[in-house]
Write an enzyme that holds these catalytic residues in place. Structure first.
Site, PDB file in Angstrom:
ATOM      1  N   GLU A   1      38.580  33.865  19.713  1.00  0.00           N
ATOM      2  CA  GLU A   1      38.866  34.579  18.551  1.00  0.00           C
ATOM      3  C   GLU A   1      40.125  34.396  17.902  1.00  0.00           C
ATOM      4  OE1 GLU A   1      37.731  38.538  17.812  1.00  0.00           O
ATOM      5  OE2 GLU A   1      38.816  39.246  19.676  1.00  0.00           O
TER       6      GLU A   1
ATOM      7  N   HIS B   1      43.101  36.649  30.091  1.00  0.00           N
ATOM      8  CA  HIS B   1      43.016  36.749  28.400  1.00  0.00           C
ATOM      9  C   HIS B   1      44.598  36.356  28.123  1.00  0.00           C
ATOM     10  CE1 HIS B   1      41.884  38.751  24.640  1.00  0.00           C
ATOM     11  NE2 HIS B   1      43.484  38.332  24.511  1.00  0.00           N
TER      12      HIS B   1
ATOM     13  N   ARG C   1      45.645  40.059  11.801  1.00  0.00           N
ATOM     14  CA  ARG C   1      46.239  41.238  11.506  1.00  0.00           C
ATOM     15  C   ARG C   1      47.554  41.400  12.687  1.00  0.00           C
ATOM     16  NH1 ARG C   1      44.659  43.808  16.326  1.00  0.00           N
ATOM     17  NH2 ARG C   1      42.504  43.418  16.771  1.00  0.00           N
TER      18      ARG C   1
ATOM     19  N   LYS D   1      42.544  46.174  26.189  1.00  0.00           N
ATOM     20  CA  LYS D   1      43.910  45.947  27.076  1.00  0.00           C
ATOM     21  C   LYS D   1      44.445  47.220  27.445  1.00  0.00           C
ATOM     22  CE  LYS D   1      43.681  42.122  23.900  1.00  0.00           C
ATOM     23  NZ  LYS D   1      44.292  41.777  22.565  1.00  0.00           N
TER      24      LYS D   1
ATOM     25  N   LYS E   1      29.686  30.145  27.242  1.00  0.00           N
ATOM     26  CA  LYS E   1      29.725  30.206  28.770  1.00  0.00           C
ATOM     27  C   LYS E   1      30.687  31.248  29.203  1.00  0.00           C
ATOM     28  CE  LYS E   1      29.994  28.076  32.621  1.00  0.00           C
ATOM     29  NZ  LYS E   1      28.748  28.271  33.436  1.00  0.00           N
TER      30      LYS E   1
ATOM     31  N   LYS F   1      32.875  35.481  14.100  1.00  0.00           N
ATOM     32  CA  LYS F   1      33.391  34.883  15.292  1.00  0.00           C
ATOM     33  C   LYS F   1      32.806  33.437  15.509  1.00  0.00           C
ATOM     34  CE  LYS F   1      34.560  37.744  18.916  1.00  0.00           C
ATOM     35  NZ  LYS F   1      34.528  38.838  19.715  1.00  0.00           N
TER      36      LYS F   1
HETATM   37  P1  ADP Z   1      36.584  41.599  21.117  1.00  0.00           P
HETATM   38  O1  ADP Z   1      36.828  40.973  19.635  1.00  0.00           O
HETATM   39  O2  ADP Z   1      35.302  42.712  21.075  1.00  0.00           O
HETATM   40  O3  ADP Z   1      37.927  42.270  21.508  1.00  0.00           O
HETATM   41  P2  ADP Z   1      36.763  39.153  22.489  1.00  0.00           P
HETATM   42  O4  ADP Z   1      35.898  37.741  22.142  1.00  0.00           O
HETATM   43  O5  ADP Z   1      38.132  39.154  22.218  1.00  0.00           O
HETATM   44  O6  ADP Z   1      36.032  40.485  22.085  1.00  0.00           O
HETATM   45  O7  ADP Z   1      36.597  39.359  24.210  1.00  0.00           O
HETATM   46  C1  ADP Z   1      37.305  40.518  24.898  1.00  0.00           C
HETATM   47  C2  ADP Z   1      37.108  40.457  26.091  1.00  0.00           C
HETATM   48  O8  ADP Z   1      36.055  40.240  26.815  1.00  0.00           O
HETATM   49  C3  ADP Z   1      38.073  39.360  26.648  1.00  0.00           C
HETATM   50  O9  ADP Z   1      39.452  39.579  26.710  1.00  0.00           O
HETATM   51  C4  ADP Z   1      37.347  39.160  27.991  1.00  0.00           C
HETATM   52  O10 ADP Z   1      37.958  39.986  28.879  1.00  0.00           O
HETATM   53  C5  ADP Z   1      35.888  39.304  27.764  1.00  0.00           C
HETATM   54  N1  ADP Z   1      35.443  38.039  27.295  1.00  0.00           N
HETATM   55  C6  ADP Z   1      34.935  37.472  26.013  1.00  0.00           C
HETATM   56  N2  ADP Z   1      34.237  36.401  26.384  1.00  0.00           N
HETATM   57  C7  ADP Z   1      34.192  36.051  27.460  1.00  0.00           C
HETATM   58  C8  ADP Z   1      33.658  35.128  28.219  1.00  0.00           C
HETATM   59  N3  ADP Z   1      33.231  33.806  27.410  1.00  0.00           N
HETATM   60  N4  ADP Z   1      33.710  34.976  29.532  1.00  0.00           N
HETATM   61  C9  ADP Z   1      34.392  35.864  30.252  1.00  0.00           C
HETATM   62  N5  ADP Z   1      34.834  37.144  29.527  1.00  0.00           N
HETATM   63  C10 ADP Z   1      34.754  37.033  28.242  1.00  0.00           C
END
Ligand code: ADP
Length: 453
Positions: free
Chosen positions: A292, A212, A296, A241, A205, A120
């Protein structure tokens, strides 16, 4: 090079997505091979495929994640291609390489692109270079707590520590101040090491009340890229989700056009092919930041299918056959109306604890603007070994209000007896005034949970 149609595809997955891929293959006149574990012998993907092969015991490490068993099944049945669905081996670059080495087309991006997107912080650095906005944070893997302290001081607290190889909302730690950082850094490294086989973590941050938002992309093998608009996925529990919609009530037309233009360039420069999703967080001021890429098809792809009229899974297969987007798509990509998806999980609707078991009564809703993707049926047993998703209920309306009302109607006619499901929680969400007004962020679900808000 002219495209060559596939005659037979193996689906390296189970549950609703395996049935979804079978539907796309049937629509294209392609034969299908299902693979299944001993726990899924009576699953509907086994019944609906043209051929089915048992690949091992219930434990996924010895069945749905067992590359040699799946490749043997593909060789015995003489398939042209493998569709990996989501989860399991879908983002496993080694699996894509083994398919390639076995002369079987992997329906997804090329292995090196999957590998880049799977790390990532590398994907973050890559996107930043191509002009995609990313959250301030570490340029790469954090090597020590001291480096973390220095960076967090610059970025400003709170920050979040995330596993490089993370997924499924796991392996994240929010750090509110410098005194917490060293111990949380070690915890995050430890958890990442045991959950994802790499202890690497990075820092970015933390946004307190983000939305999201993710963009669906399709890219062919001839350098053409299309962006199929965005999905709003802020209704989450434990970073997973629960309800998604398209378009997002928070994204403006100008913002969609701007991000789509940046992404089109970045995706084509990355050499990305097939379907994918680029995930962003929106801060309280409405700015979007890349987090990210999911290389897929996503669980929530049907909402995009409803608003664009494009069959994403069929498109994946046709891209893998070598067709161009101009041949595949019905015309210019346009978003029309509004779609919502509820993930119907076998779980306690308040605590979200999985609730596997036998479904004793099952009735599906229907009518105008309603779609159900499921593998479940009356008397089926939801095994405890896999994820708890039993169905996806998707509704479409000319506007968001109509899609919401249709979802309420459909949920009230969706009967599942014998096990607990998320349906009562989804009914409460849809009835909420803030949800109906489109005012929510990823903390929204907390108001429905017992305990401090
Ligand atoms: P994964 O690959 O485990 O799904 P993500 O990077 O997509 O991880 O993040 C999943 C969720 O975590 C996001 O939808 C959000 O709710 C929370 N999250 C991730 N990064 C942050 C951030 N920098 N600030 C606030 N919430 C975050």
């Amino acid at each position: 090079m002219p495209s060559v149609p596939f005659k037979k595809i193996l689906i390296a997955n189970r549950g609703e997505i395996a049935v979804r891929v079978i539907c796309a293959c049937k629509d294209l006149g392609i034969q299908t091979v299902a693979v299944y574990s001993e726990a899924d012998r009576y699953s509907s993907h086994v019944r609906f495929a043209d051929q089915a092969i048992c690949i091992g015991p219930a434990k996924s490490a010895r069945s749905y994640l067992d590359i040699p068993s799946i490749i043997s099944a593909a060789e015995i049945t003489d398939v042209d291609a493998i569709h990996p669905g989501y989860g399991f081996l879908s983002e496993n670059a080694t699996f894509a390489e083994v398919c390639e080495a076995s002369q079987i087309k992997f329906i997804g991006p090329r292995p090196e692109v999957i590998r880049l997107m799977g790390v990532k912080e590398r994907a973050r650095a890559f996107m930043r270079e191509l002009g995609v906005p990313v959250l301030p944070g570490s340029p790469g893997v954090l090597t020590s707590p001291e480096e973390g302290l220095e960076l967090a001081g610059k970025v400003g607290y709170p920050v979040i520590l995330k596993a490089s190889a993370g997924g499924g909302g796991r392996g994240m730690r929010v750090v509110n101040g410098p005194d917490e950082l060293p111990s949380l850094f070690l915890q995050a490294q430890h958890e990442a090491g045991s959950a994802f086989s790499s202890p690497d973590v990075y820092l970015e941050k933390y946004i307190g009340a983000p939305r999201h938002i993710e963009f669906q992309i399709l890219a062919d093998e001839h350098g053409n890229v299309e962006i199929l608009g965005e999905r709003e996925c802020s209704v989450q529990r434990r970073h997973q989700k629960l309800l998604e919609e398209s378009p997002s009530p928070a994204v403006t037309d100008a913002q969609r056009a701007e991000i789509s233009a940046v992404l089109r360039k970045a995706i084509s420069q990355a050499g990305y092919t097939n379907a994918g999703t680029v995930e962003f967080l929106m801060d309280e001021a409405g700015n979007l930041y890349f987090i990210e890429v999911n290389a897929r098809v996503q669980v929530e792809h049907p909402v995009t299918e409803f608003v664009t009229g494009i069959d994403i899974v069929k498109s994946q297969i046709r891209i893998a056959q070598g067709e161009t987007l101009a041949e595949i798509l019905p015309g210019p990509v346009e978003m029309r109306g509004h779609a919502i998806e509820c993930r119907i999980n076998a779980e306690n609707p308040v605590t979200f604890v999985p609730a596997p078991g036998r479904i004793t009564g099952f009735h599906l809703p229907g009518g105008v603007g309603v779609r159900v993707d499921t593998w479940a049926y009356t008397d089926c047993v939801i095994p405890p070994f896999y994820d708890s998703l039993i169905a996806k209920l998707i509704t479409y309306g000319n506007d968001r209000g109509e899609a919401i009302r249709r979802m309420q109607r459909a949920l009230s006619m969706f009967i599942v007896e014998g096990i607990h499901t998320s349906i009562p929680m989804q009914q409460r969400i849809l009835a909420d005034a803030d949800f109906q007004a489109g005012r929510f962020d990823t903390n929204f679900i907390k108001r429905f949970m017992p305990g401090p808000k």
